[in-house]
Scaffold this active site. Structure first.
Site, PDB file in Angstrom:
ATOM      1  N   ARG A 163      28.158  27.410 -40.505  1.00  0.00           N
ATOM      2  CA  ARG A 163      28.818  28.379 -39.861  1.00  0.00           C
ATOM      3  C   ARG A 163      29.889  28.976 -40.472  1.00  0.00           C
ATOM      4  O   ARG A 163      30.345  29.995 -40.160  1.00  0.00           O
ATOM      5  CB  ARG A 163      29.198  27.912 -38.395  1.00  0.00           C
ATOM      6  CG  ARG A 163      28.008  27.966 -37.514  1.00  0.00           C
ATOM      7  CD  ARG A 163      28.192  27.346 -36.269  1.00  0.00           C
ATOM      8  NE  ARG A 163      29.558  27.704 -35.691  1.00  0.00           N
ATOM      9  CZ  ARG A 163      29.526  28.533 -34.594  1.00  0.00           C
ATOM     10  NH1 ARG A 163      28.367  29.258 -34.351  1.00  0.00           N
ATOM     11  NH2 ARG A 163      30.551  28.999 -34.220  1.00  0.00           N
TER      12      ARG A 163
ATOM     13  N   CYS B  40      69.908  29.753 -24.937  1.00  0.00           N
ATOM     14  CA  CYS B  40      68.768  28.445 -25.151  1.00  0.00           C
ATOM     15  C   CYS B  40      69.253  27.309 -24.281  1.00  0.00           C
ATOM     16  O   CYS B  40      70.534  26.801 -24.029  1.00  0.00           O
ATOM     17  CB  CYS B  40      68.704  28.035 -26.666  1.00  0.00           C
ATOM     18  SG  CYS B  40      67.752  26.584 -26.964  1.00  0.00           S
TER      19      CYS B  40
ATOM     20  N   CYS C  41      70.432  24.144 -26.824  1.00  0.00           N
ATOM     21  CA  CYS C  41      71.544  24.169 -27.704  1.00  0.00           C
ATOM     22  C   CYS C  41      72.803  23.446 -26.966  1.00  0.00           C
ATOM     23  O   CYS C  41      73.054  23.489 -26.063  1.00  0.00           O
ATOM     24  CB  CYS C  41      71.709  25.636 -27.903  1.00  0.00           C
ATOM     25  SG  CYS C  41      70.767  26.256 -29.300  1.00  0.00           S
TER      26      CYS C  41
ATOM     27  N   ASN D 109      64.112  15.156 -18.011  1.00  0.00           N
ATOM     28  CA  ASN D 109      63.629  16.436 -17.816  1.00  0.00           C
ATOM     29  C   ASN D 109      64.004  16.950 -16.483  1.00  0.00           C
ATOM     30  O   ASN D 109      63.681  16.539 -15.514  1.00  0.00           O
ATOM     31  CB  ASN D 109      61.922  16.595 -18.033  1.00  0.00           C
ATOM     32  CG  ASN D 109      61.396  17.735 -18.162  1.00  0.00           C
ATOM     33  OD1 ASN D 109      61.917  18.845 -17.696  1.00  0.00           O
ATOM     34  ND2 ASN D 109      60.456  18.033 -19.273  1.00  0.00           N
TER      35      ASN D 109
ATOM     36  N   HIS E 296      69.193  25.181 -33.632  1.00  0.00           N
ATOM     37  CA  HIS E 296      68.015  26.006 -32.681  1.00  0.00           C
ATOM     38  C   HIS E 296      66.834  26.186 -33.882  1.00  0.00           C
ATOM     39  O   HIS E 296      65.806  26.576 -33.284  1.00  0.00           O
ATOM     40  CB  HIS E 296      68.777  27.150 -32.216  1.00  0.00           C
ATOM     41  CG  HIS E 296      67.922  27.857 -31.311  1.00  0.00           C
ATOM     42  ND1 HIS E 296      67.464  27.384 -29.988  1.00  0.00           N
ATOM     43  CD2 HIS E 296      67.185  29.109 -31.268  1.00  0.00           C
ATOM     44  CE1 HIS E 296      66.581  28.202 -29.415  1.00  0.00           C
ATOM     45  NE2 HIS E 296      66.488  29.304 -30.339  1.00  0.00           N
TER      46      HIS E 296
ATOM     47  N   ASN F 255      55.227  19.251 -28.476  1.00  0.00           N
ATOM     48  CA  ASN F 255      54.358  20.566 -28.524  1.00  0.00           C
ATOM     49  C   ASN F 255      55.075  21.440 -29.350  1.00  0.00           C
ATOM     50  O   ASN F 255      56.206  22.025 -29.076  1.00  0.00           O
ATOM     51  CB  ASN F 255      54.066  21.070 -27.354  1.00  0.00           C
ATOM     52  CG  ASN F 255      53.353  20.139 -26.460  1.00  0.00           C
ATOM     53  OD1 ASN F 255      52.268  19.697 -27.062  1.00  0.00           O
ATOM     54  ND2 ASN F 255      53.494  20.252 -25.128  1.00  0.00           N
TER      55      ASN F 255
ATOM     56  N   HIS G 258      63.496  25.935 -29.146  1.00  0.00           N
ATOM     57  CA  HIS G 258      64.322  24.944 -29.801  1.00  0.00           C
ATOM     58  C   HIS G 258      63.610  23.675 -30.097  1.00  0.00           C
ATOM     59  O   HIS G 258      63.117  22.937 -29.335  1.00  0.00           O
ATOM     60  CB  HIS G 258      65.785  24.500 -28.881  1.00  0.00           C
ATOM     61  CG  HIS G 258      66.752  23.813 -29.599  1.00  0.00           C
ATOM     62  ND1 HIS G 258      68.161  24.203 -29.770  1.00  0.00           N
ATOM     63  CD2 HIS G 258      66.671  22.571 -30.209  1.00  0.00           C
ATOM     64  CE1 HIS G 258      68.896  23.606 -30.326  1.00  0.00           C
ATOM     65  NE2 HIS G 258      67.848  22.434 -30.523  1.00  0.00           N
TER      66      HIS G 258
ATOM     67  N   HIS H 243      62.028  20.348 -30.321  1.00  0.00           N
ATOM     68  CA  HIS H 243      62.193  19.266 -29.318  1.00  0.00           C
ATOM     69  C   HIS H 243      60.726  18.477 -29.248  1.00  0.00           C
ATOM     70  O   HIS H 243      59.820  18.915 -29.259  1.00  0.00           O
ATOM     71  CB  HIS H 243      62.750  19.681 -28.055  1.00  0.00           C
ATOM     72  CG  HIS H 243      61.751  20.358 -27.097  1.00  0.00           C
ATOM     73  ND1 HIS H 243      61.724  21.823 -27.274  1.00  0.00           N
ATOM     74  CD2 HIS H 243      61.149  19.866 -25.847  1.00  0.00           C
ATOM     75  CE1 HIS H 243      60.849  22.099 -26.559  1.00  0.00           C
ATOM     76  NE2 HIS H 243      60.395  21.161 -25.370  1.00  0.00           N
TER      77      HIS H 243
ATOM     78  N   GLN I 116      59.195  15.115 -26.219  1.00  0.00           N
ATOM     79  CA  GLN I 116      58.892  14.791 -24.928  1.00  0.00           C
ATOM     80  C   GLN I 116      58.722  13.254 -25.122  1.00  0.00           C
ATOM     81  O   GLN I 116      57.800  12.657 -25.863  1.00  0.00           O
ATOM     82  CB  GLN I 116      58.370  15.547 -24.244  1.00  0.00           C
ATOM     83  CG  GLN I 116      58.771  16.762 -23.866  1.00  0.00           C
ATOM     84  CD  GLN I 116      58.034  17.653 -22.806  1.00  0.00           C
ATOM     85  OE1 GLN I 116      57.919  17.213 -21.713  1.00  0.00           O
ATOM     86  NE2 GLN I 116      57.403  18.712 -23.175  1.00  0.00           N
TER      87      GLN I 116
ATOM     88  N   GLU J 139      40.972   4.470 -26.263  1.00  0.00           N
ATOM     89  CA  GLU J 139      41.143   3.920 -27.534  1.00  0.00           C
ATOM     90  C   GLU J 139      41.710   2.091 -27.425  1.00  0.00           C
ATOM     91  O   GLU J 139      41.156   1.541 -28.098  1.00  0.00           O
ATOM     92  CB  GLU J 139      42.451   4.556 -27.841  1.00  0.00           C
ATOM     93  CG  GLU J 139      42.297   5.877 -28.407  1.00  0.00           C
ATOM     94  CD  GLU J 139      43.272   6.405 -29.486  1.00  0.00           C
ATOM     95  OE1 GLU J 139      44.225   5.540 -29.831  1.00  0.00           O
ATOM     96  OE2 GLU J 139      43.330   7.529 -29.880  1.00  0.00           O
TER      97      GLU J 139
ATOM     98  N   HIS K 292      48.717  11.155 -33.910  1.00  0.00           N
ATOM     99  CA  HIS K 292      47.810  12.356 -34.101  1.00  0.00           C
ATOM    100  C   HIS K 292      48.622  13.466 -33.928  1.00  0.00           C
ATOM    101  O   HIS K 292      49.516  13.704 -33.440  1.00  0.00           O
ATOM    102  CB  HIS K 292      46.759  12.448 -32.729  1.00  0.00           C
ATOM    103  CG  HIS K 292      46.122  11.214 -32.433  1.00  0.00           C
ATOM    104  ND1 HIS K 292      44.935  10.869 -33.312  1.00  0.00           N
ATOM    105  CD2 HIS K 292      46.041  10.162 -31.646  1.00  0.00           C
ATOM    106  CE1 HIS K 292      44.259   9.711 -32.623  1.00  0.00           C
ATOM    107  NE2 HIS K 292      44.897   9.255 -31.820  1.00  0.00           N
TER     108      HIS K 292
END
Length: 351
Positions: A30, A54, A57, A79, A117, A157, A168, A170, A172, A186, A302
């Protein structure tokens, strides 16, 4: 079952993900089709060193009114809008085994990688990424002291295309009282292999990949970076420790420095692919905590990037992928070769 007329580079086929037991459909033919689908605008890639608006910052107020300290290295805080809460009461629902729910208790922390930043991981110095690795290890160790926590997920992410709500740089850490779905898969796959063979599943897989060489991007003294045989995302990769080790809690100083080196060299290649701040979701998979020994677990990390043909064309998971199983066009071998041949000098530094 080998057939000399069958070619992985030409013919549709399915590949087994040995870590999860899932299958993926690969359709290399494809890649010849013309692209007339959606082309998105390139992501803005220029940011100031400091942004007064931000939330991450140094010295700025966050969304909940808290004020960040004038931090000089990585900064960690709980958070402000956690997906998991520390004080969630035990409970659930089970109505005739048809309506089933369980309460989830946890702790969500944010790690600002740097006070800058404008510096993503590929633009940071290796020694500064090493400091981030130290924070990951310290936070993992701290969260594991809560006896009710069973899994600790360290992830990042990168880019708004991956749902990142703040530019900025970062990451988690989510720690929770149960084992999530992908980690449970797994765990089962590695446990079964270890019980049958007495060896690490990923350890044996790594030796086979090093022998074949076609999906290896690079290696250093302690880690191998490769495109897994069963990769779903176009330029998906995995960092695997050469030593059979269950979690980053047991990394030596040399291994932590080598991990920082691997992350730097891989993410620079990503940015160089289309000369853009390459988006991805990345995360470590490692043994559960407070649940006894897990000698079959083998640490790995990953990277799942969505970009396919350029900085403006991404891979969508729709139709067949949502209703049947994942599918990709470019092969893992093609992706590995392209990543392997990219420069380790960031394109912005080379200008």
């Amino acid at each position: 079952m080998n057939n000399e007329n069958f070619d992985l580079k030409e013919h549709p086929h399915s590949r087994l993900n040995i870590l999860t037991g899932d299958w993926i459909l690969v359709s290399p033919h494809r890649t010849k089709r013309p692209w007339q689908g959606k082309v998105e605008a390139a992501q803005a890639d220029e940011r100031p060193e400091y942004d007064p608006n931000c939330y991450l910052c140094p010295g700025n107020k966050r969304a909940d009114g808290s004020e960040n300290p004038e931090y000089k290295a990585s900064y960690v805080f709980t958070n402000d809008y956690s997906s998991l809460l520390l004080n969630t009461p035990d409970g659930g629902l089970n109505d005739d085994e048809l309506l089933v729910a369980n309460s989830q208790r946890g702790i969500c922390r944010v790690i600002s990688f740097s006070p800058r930043h404008d510096l993503t991981l590929p633009q940071m110095k290796t020694e500064d990424i090493r400091k981030v690795v130290d924070v990951w290890q310290t936070e993992y160790q701290d969260l594991a002291t809560y006896p009710w926590i069973k899994h600790i997920q360290i992830f990042e992410n990168k880019g708004d295309i991956m749902g990142c709500s703040n530019p900025h740089p970062h990451g988690q850490i989510w720690a929770q009282n149960s084992i999530p779905v992908e980690v449970a898969k797994e765990t089962q796959q590695q446990k079964e292999y270890f019980e049958q063979k007495g060896r690490s599943l990923l350890g044996d897989y790594l030796q086979l990949e090093l022998k074949r060489g076609e999906r290896i991007i690079f290696e250093n003294e302690h880690f191998v970076v490769l495109v897994p045989f069963w990769a779903v995302w176009p330029y998906e990769t995995m960092i695997v420790s050469k030593r059979h080790i269950t979690s980053l809690l047991y990394f030596t100083d040399d291994e932590k420095t080598a991990l920082a080196d691997a992350i730097k060299r891989l993410t620079v290649r990503y940015d160089n692919m289309f000369e853009t701040s390459f988006p991805y979701s990345s995360g470590m998979h490692q043994a559960p905590v407070n649940m006894g020994d897990h000698p079959y677990w083998h640490w790995h990390m990953h990277f799942y990037p969505p970009l396919l043909r350029s900085a403006t064309v991404k891979k969508f998971m729709v139709g067949y992928e949502m209703l049947a199983n994942p599918q990709r066009d470019i092969t893992a071998e093609f992706a590995a070769e392209k990543l392997r041949n990219l420069s380790e000098v960031h394109y912005k530094s080379a200008r």
